[in-house]
Write an enzyme that holds these catalytic residues in place. Structure first.
Site, PDB file in Angstrom:
ATOM      1  N   GLY A 132     -11.746  17.324 -46.573  1.00 39.92           N
ATOM      2  CA  GLY A 132     -11.810  16.411 -45.693  1.00 39.92           C
ATOM      3  C   GLY A 132     -10.969  14.790 -45.362  1.00 39.92           C
ATOM      4  O   GLY A 132     -11.190  14.565 -44.168  1.00 39.92           O
ATOM      5  N   GLU A 172      -9.525  10.157 -50.792  1.00 37.99           N
ATOM      6  CA  GLU A 172     -11.097  10.718 -50.050  1.00 37.99           C
ATOM      7  C   GLU A 172     -11.193  10.045 -48.429  1.00 37.99           C
ATOM      8  O   GLU A 172     -10.428   8.932 -48.400  1.00 37.99           O
ATOM      9  CB  GLU A 172     -11.574  10.057 -51.337  1.00 37.99           C
ATOM     10  CG  GLU A 172     -12.731  10.619 -52.140  1.00 37.99           C
ATOM     11  CD  GLU A 172     -13.477  12.038 -51.922  1.00 37.99           C
ATOM     12  OE1 GLU A 172     -12.530  12.870 -49.822  1.00 37.99           O
ATOM     13  OE2 GLU A 172     -14.182  12.480 -52.096  1.00 37.99           O
ATOM     14  N   ASP A 207     -20.146   9.210 -50.219  1.00 35.98           N
ATOM     15  CA  ASP A 207     -21.701   9.431 -49.473  1.00 35.98           C
ATOM     16  C   ASP A 207     -22.826   8.954 -50.536  1.00 35.98           C
ATOM     17  O   ASP A 207     -22.723   7.103 -50.804  1.00 35.98           O
ATOM     18  CB  ASP A 207     -21.398  10.504 -49.155  1.00 35.98           C
ATOM     19  CG  ASP A 207     -22.659  10.166 -48.220  1.00 35.98           C
ATOM     20  OD1 ASP A 207     -23.688  10.297 -48.959  1.00 35.98           O
ATOM     21  OD2 ASP A 207     -23.228  11.134 -47.209  1.00 35.98           O
ATOM     22  N   PHE A 235     -24.699  11.020 -39.762  1.00 35.06           N
ATOM     23  CA  PHE A 235     -23.971  11.444 -40.458  1.00 35.06           C
ATOM     24  C   PHE A 235     -22.465  11.544 -38.862  1.00 35.06           C
ATOM     25  O   PHE A 235     -22.505  12.290 -38.303  1.00 35.06           O
ATOM     26  CB  PHE A 235     -24.972  13.121 -39.719  1.00 35.06           C
ATOM     27  CG  PHE A 235     -24.325  13.944 -40.812  1.00 35.06           C
ATOM     28  CD1 PHE A 235     -22.875  14.208 -40.493  1.00 35.06           C
ATOM     29  CD2 PHE A 235     -24.734  14.759 -41.472  1.00 35.06           C
ATOM     30  CE1 PHE A 235     -22.766  15.802 -41.342  1.00 35.06           C
ATOM     31  CE2 PHE A 235     -24.304  15.896 -42.125  1.00 35.06           C
ATOM     32  CZ  PHE A 235     -23.966  16.204 -42.384  1.00 35.06           C
ATOM     33  N   ASP A 261     -16.262  17.456 -42.032  1.00 39.55           N
ATOM     34  CA  ASP A 261     -17.506  18.617 -41.502  1.00 39.55           C
ATOM     35  C   ASP A 261     -18.742  18.184 -41.116  1.00 39.55           C
ATOM     36  O   ASP A 261     -18.802  17.666 -42.252  1.00 39.55           O
ATOM     37  CB  ASP A 261     -16.731  19.564 -41.632  1.00 39.55           C
ATOM     38  CG  ASP A 261     -17.199  19.962 -43.011  1.00 39.55           C
ATOM     39  OD1 ASP A 261     -16.748  18.882 -43.924  1.00 39.55           O
ATOM     40  OD2 ASP A 261     -17.712  21.065 -43.556  1.00 39.55           O
TER      41      ASP A 261
HETATM   42  C1  PRP Z   1     -16.784  15.609 -48.878  1.00 39.76           C
HETATM   43  C2  PRP Z   1     -16.260  14.278 -48.574  1.00 39.76           C
HETATM   44  C3  PRP Z   1     -16.420  13.987 -50.615  1.00 39.76           C
HETATM   45  C4  PRP Z   1     -17.635  14.108 -50.559  1.00 39.76           C
HETATM   46  C5  PRP Z   1     -18.216  12.953 -50.664  1.00 39.76           C
HETATM   47  O1  PRP Z   1     -16.784  17.071 -49.337  1.00 39.76           O
HETATM   48  O2  PRP Z   1     -15.285  15.127 -48.321  1.00 39.76           O
HETATM   49  O3  PRP Z   1     -15.060  14.136 -50.692  1.00 39.76           O
HETATM   50  O4  PRP Z   1     -18.086  15.310 -50.044  1.00 39.76           O
HETATM   51  O5  PRP Z   1     -19.469  13.186 -51.058  1.00 39.76           O
HETATM   52  P1  PRP Z   1     -19.981  12.376 -52.197  1.00 39.76           P
HETATM   53  O6  PRP Z   1     -19.893  11.186 -52.313  1.00 39.76           O
HETATM   54  O7  PRP Z   1     -21.428  12.649 -51.343  1.00 39.76           O
HETATM   55  O8  PRP Z   1     -20.083  13.041 -53.414  1.00 39.76           O
HETATM   56  P2  PRP Z   1     -16.875  18.436 -49.647  1.00 39.76           P
HETATM   57  O9  PRP Z   1     -17.672  18.725 -51.044  1.00 39.76           O
HETATM   58  O10 PRP Z   1     -17.503  18.386 -48.431  1.00 39.76           O
HETATM   59  O11 PRP Z   1     -15.549  19.308 -49.603  1.00 39.76           O
HETATM   60  P3  PRP Z   1     -14.791  19.009 -48.060  1.00 39.76           P
HETATM   61  O12 PRP Z   1     -13.703  17.108 -48.339  1.00 39.76           O
HETATM   62  O13 PRP Z   1     -13.981  20.101 -48.155  1.00 39.76           O
HETATM   63  O14 PRP Z   1     -15.247  18.275 -46.779  1.00 39.76           O
END
Ligand code: PRP
Length: 183
Positions: free
Chosen positions: A48, A103, A107, A156, A163
Site C-alpha cells: 500500500g 506506511e 486503520d 473506504f 486497494d
Molecule cells: C493495509 C495498509 C496498512 C494496513 C492498515 O495493508 O497498507 O498496512 O492495512 O490497516 P490496520 O491499521 O487496520 O492494520 P494490507 O494488509 O491490506 O496490505 P497491502 O498494503 O498490501 O494492501
C-alpha cells in the site's frame, strides 16, 4: 476489462494528485530537517505505501538506505484480520540504525503497532513512523504516527497505492469507494 470501470466505482475524490503532491513536499521538508545527518533506513511497507514511499523518497534531501517489507493483514477482506503476516522481510540489519517506517494508512492500527514492536526488538538507534493517511476513529489500539499526511474520516478509501481486493491501487488520487462495491 475491470480496470476501465474502476473510475466508476469511486464516489468522490478525497485528495487530488495536486493536493497529494503539495502535502508530500511539506512532509519531506520536515523530514529533511530531522534526518539530514542520520543516514536512516527508510522502510516501505508494501504494497500500500509504495506510491507514497517513492514520491516521498525522491524529495528527501539527505542520504537514505531504501528497504522494503511486505506484510498482509487484510487479505481479500474489507476488515482487518488483526493477524499480521510477514510476506517478505527487510534486507538490512537495522541494529543501531535510525529507522523511518513509511506506511500508507493507519486503520485499526494493528499493523503499525505490530511493526513498531517488531522493529524495536531489532534494537535500532531510533524508530519513527510517517503515515500518509490516518483514520483516527477506527483505531483499535494505542498507536500514532510521528508524521501524518492527512487525518481522514471513516470512509473506504482507495487509490494512490491503497486497494480493495487488489484493485484501484494505480488510481493517481485518493478516492472514496462507493459502498455498493464492497457491501
Ligand atoms: C493495509 C495498509 C496498512 C494496513 C492498515 O495493508 O497498507 O498496512 O492495512 O490497516 P490496520 O491499521 O487496520 O492494520 P494490507 O494488509 O491490506 O496490505 P497491502 O498494503 O498490501 O494492501
Amino acid at each position: 476489462m475491470r480496470i476501465t470501470t474502476e473510475q466508476n466505482d469511486i464516489d468522490y475524490v478525497l485528495y487530488s494528485e495536486e493536493r497529494i503532491r503539495e502535502r508530500i513536499k511539506e512532509i519531506a521538508a520536515t523530514l529533511t530537517e530531522e534526518y539530514r545527518d542520520k543516514n536512516p533506513v527508510v522502510v516501505c511497507i508494501l504494497k500500500g505505501a509504495s506510491f507514497f514511499y517513492v514520491d516521498l523518497c525522491r524529495l528527501l534531501r539527505f542520504p537514505i538506505f531504501m528497504d522494503f517489507i511486505s506484510v498482509s493483514s487484510y487479505g481479500a477482506s474489507a476488515q482487518s484480520s488483526g493477524v499480521v503476516r510477514i510476506v517478505k522481510d527487510m534486507d538490512k540489519n537495522i541494529t543501531d540504525r535510525h529507522v523511518l517506517i513509511v506506511e500508507d494508512i493507519i486503520d485499526s492500527g494493528l499493523t503499525l503497532k505490530y511493526l513498531k514492536e517488531l522493529f524495536t526488538s531489532r534494537r535500532p538507534a531510533s524508530i519513527k513512523t510517517v503515515c500518509f493517511l490516518d483514520k483516527h476513529e477506527c483505531h483499535q489500539c494505542e498507536v500514532a504516527a510521528d508524521y501524518c499526511g492527512f487525518s481522514i474520516p471513516n470512509r473506504f478509501v482507495v487509490g494512490y497505492g491503497l486497494d480493495y481486493s487488489d484493485f484501484y491501487r494505480n488510481l493517481p488520487y485518493i478516492g472514496v469507494l462507493k459502498p455498493e462495491v464492497y457491501a
